[in-house]
Design a protein around this motif. Structure first.
Motif, PDB file in Angstrom:
ATOM      1  N   GLN A  81      22.552   3.447 -39.406  1.00  0.00           N
ATOM      2  CA  GLN A  81      23.840   3.765 -40.152  1.00  0.00           C
ATOM      3  C   GLN A  81      23.636   3.824 -41.678  1.00  0.00           C
ATOM      4  O   GLN A  81      24.292   4.617 -42.477  1.00  0.00           O
ATOM      5  N   LEU A  82      22.465   3.286 -42.406  1.00  0.00           N
ATOM      6  CA  LEU A  82      21.992   3.247 -43.596  1.00  0.00           C
ATOM      7  C   LEU A  82      21.837   4.779 -43.908  1.00  0.00           C
ATOM      8  O   LEU A  82      21.984   5.350 -45.005  1.00  0.00           O
ATOM      9  N   ARG A  83      21.089   5.448 -42.963  1.00  0.00           N
ATOM     10  CA  ARG A  83      20.723   6.625 -43.175  1.00  0.00           C
ATOM     11  C   ARG A  83      21.856   7.766 -43.273  1.00  0.00           C
ATOM     12  O   ARG A  83      21.898   8.902 -43.980  1.00  0.00           O
ATOM     13  N   SER A  84      22.916   7.268 -42.467  1.00  0.00           N
ATOM     14  CA  SER A  84      24.090   8.233 -42.361  1.00  0.00           C
ATOM     15  C   SER A  84      24.991   8.063 -43.811  1.00  0.00           C
ATOM     16  O   SER A  84      25.805   8.908 -44.130  1.00  0.00           O
ATOM     17  N   ALA A  85      24.553   6.976 -44.565  1.00  0.00           N
ATOM     18  CA  ALA A  85      25.313   6.798 -45.757  1.00  0.00           C
ATOM     19  C   ALA A  85      25.004   7.642 -46.695  1.00  0.00           C
ATOM     20  O   ALA A  85      25.700   7.716 -47.798  1.00  0.00           O
ATOM     21  N   ALA A  86      23.715   8.499 -46.611  1.00  0.00           N
ATOM     22  CA  ALA A  86      23.010   9.376 -47.521  1.00  0.00           C
ATOM     23  C   ALA A  86      23.127   8.654 -48.886  1.00  0.00           C
ATOM     24  O   ALA A  86      23.454   9.329 -49.943  1.00  0.00           O
ATOM     25  N   VAL A  87      22.365   7.572 -49.011  1.00  0.00           N
ATOM     26  CA  VAL A  87      22.134   7.025 -50.260  1.00  0.00           C
ATOM     27  C   VAL A  87      20.801   7.457 -50.991  1.00  0.00           C
ATOM     28  O   VAL A  87      20.135   8.265 -50.154  1.00  0.00           O
ATOM     29  N   ASP A  88      20.598   7.162 -52.087  1.00  0.00           N
ATOM     30  CA  ASP A  88      19.429   7.442 -52.634  1.00  0.00           C
ATOM     31  C   ASP A  88      18.307   7.168 -51.833  1.00  0.00           C
ATOM     32  O   ASP A  88      18.333   6.080 -51.472  1.00  0.00           O
ATOM     33  N   SER A  89      17.098   7.895 -51.984  1.00  0.00           N
ATOM     34  CA  SER A  89      16.115   7.659 -51.109  1.00  0.00           C
ATOM     35  C   SER A  89      15.475   6.203 -51.221  1.00  0.00           C
ATOM     36  O   SER A  89      14.831   5.444 -50.557  1.00  0.00           O
ATOM     37  N   ARG A  90      14.999   5.949 -52.516  1.00  0.00           N
ATOM     38  CA  ARG A  90      14.475   4.741 -53.148  1.00  0.00           C
ATOM     39  C   ARG A  90      15.305   3.502 -52.464  1.00  0.00           C
ATOM     40  O   ARG A  90      14.916   2.470 -52.060  1.00  0.00           O
ATOM     41  N   ALA A  91      16.576   3.763 -52.823  1.00  0.00           N
ATOM     42  CA  ALA A  91      17.415   2.743 -52.610  1.00  0.00           C
ATOM     43  C   ALA A  91      17.661   2.513 -50.925  1.00  0.00           C
ATOM     44  O   ALA A  91      17.643   1.202 -50.389  1.00  0.00           O
ATOM     45  N   CYS A  92      17.490   3.372 -50.329  1.00  0.00           N
ATOM     46  CA  CYS A  92      17.230   3.522 -48.685  1.00  0.00           C
ATOM     47  C   CYS A  92      16.235   2.712 -48.315  1.00  0.00           C
ATOM     48  O   CYS A  92      16.459   1.976 -47.221  1.00  0.00           O
ATOM     49  N   ALA A  93      15.020   3.037 -48.872  1.00  0.00           N
ATOM     50  CA  ALA A  93      14.154   2.321 -48.578  1.00  0.00           C
ATOM     51  C   ALA A  93      14.028   1.088 -48.847  1.00  0.00           C
ATOM     52  O   ALA A  93      13.586   0.037 -48.019  1.00  0.00           O
ATOM     53  N   GLU A  94      14.381   0.454 -50.072  1.00  0.00           N
ATOM     54  CA  GLU A  94      14.431  -0.909 -50.370  1.00  0.00           C
ATOM     55  C   GLU A  94      15.485  -1.622 -49.694  1.00  0.00           C
ATOM     56  O   GLU A  94      15.295  -2.730 -49.075  1.00  0.00           O
TER      57      GLU A  94
END
Length: 257
Positions: A231-244
């Motif tokens: 779900q997090l990946r599908s939200a298409a957030v900033d890559s750094r924010a996604c990793a955090e």
């Protein structure tokens, strides 16, 4: 800030309802200042949480108040179910999962959805982030329930076997009670006793394990984490924010406290 205020409101009231005397290695508020003072402090924190959002001046403030208010209603519903389950012998796994979705997942879902909303995400992004938080929340509750039985009090800051002593119908316990095997039936008989000694409680923990409750909850936590990360990946957030956020989700579901 608003979510953290709500979180602490819930902990103050939760300790009163459960009668727990320790929280984060320290005496609980009610045990030091009294039940009435702890309830009022919790009420004040809840009011402050809504005020933080309302007074933010952000264009999404009104939507945020509604979002957080809805999460609080779900949280209260989950806590009410948790208390009701203590008096019932027929709680199903499905009911227990719904309780966890309200008691824990609603607030984590709101935290993620609020962040997305205030950060300018579109409707789809807010929904994806909210679902990410809810899935992590249920996984978190599985781990929390496991620590409530097998966690080290020196690390968790909570009394040993506190959930079992209170006859909590936690996720691993309910899974074990519904296992249909001898260990589950023996567990059910012990859970109906009025008092349990420390020796009894240790045996109850062994029975939950033997009936598969421990393994089931751990597997559920791992699967929920995997779905949450999707779900997090599908939200298409900033890559750094996604990793955090992914790192936080893993920390919440692979912890010892």
């Amino acid at each position: 800030m608003a979510v953290e205020l709500v979180h602490n409101f819930s902990l103050l009231h939760d300790d009163v309802m459960d009668g727990d005397r320790t929280r984060r290695y320290r005496p609980t508020a009610w045990s030091v200042f009294g039940v009435s003072a702890a309830i009022l402090a919790g009420d004040a924190l809840l009011a402050a949480a809504l005020e933080v959002l309302a007074a933010s001046g952000h264009p999404a403030a009104t939507a945020g108040v509604r979002m957080l208010g809805g999460a609080v209603q779900e949280l209260i519903g989950g806590q009410s179910a948790d208390l009701e389950f203590e008096r019932r012998d027929d709680v199903t796994v499905a009911e227990c999962v719904v309780m966890a979705e309200g008691k824990t997942a609603a607030l984590l879902g709101a935290a993620c959805a609020l962040g997305a909303c205030f950060g300018g995400a579109d409707t789809g992004g807010v929904a994806s982030m909210g679902e990410f938080g809810r899935l992590v929340g249920v996984a978190f509750q599985h781990v929390d329930d496991l620590l409530g039985i097998w966690g080290d009090p020196a690390v968790t800051g909570k009394p040993v076997f506190a959930d079992l002593r209170a006859r909590k119908k936690s996720l691993p316990v309910v899974a074990a009670l519904n296992s249909g095997i001898p260990a589950g039936r023996e567990l059910a008989a012990l859970y109906r006793r009025e008092t349990l000694s420390d020796t009894d409680l240790a045996h109850v923990a062994e029975l939950v394990d033997a009936a598969g409750g421990r393994a089931w909850s751990q597997t559920q936590a791992d699967e929920l984490l995997a779905h949450a990360l999707a779900q997090l990946r599908s939200a298409a957030v900033d890559s750094r924010a996604c990793a955090e956020l992914a790192a936080l989700a893993r920390l919440a579901t692979h912890r010892d406290h």
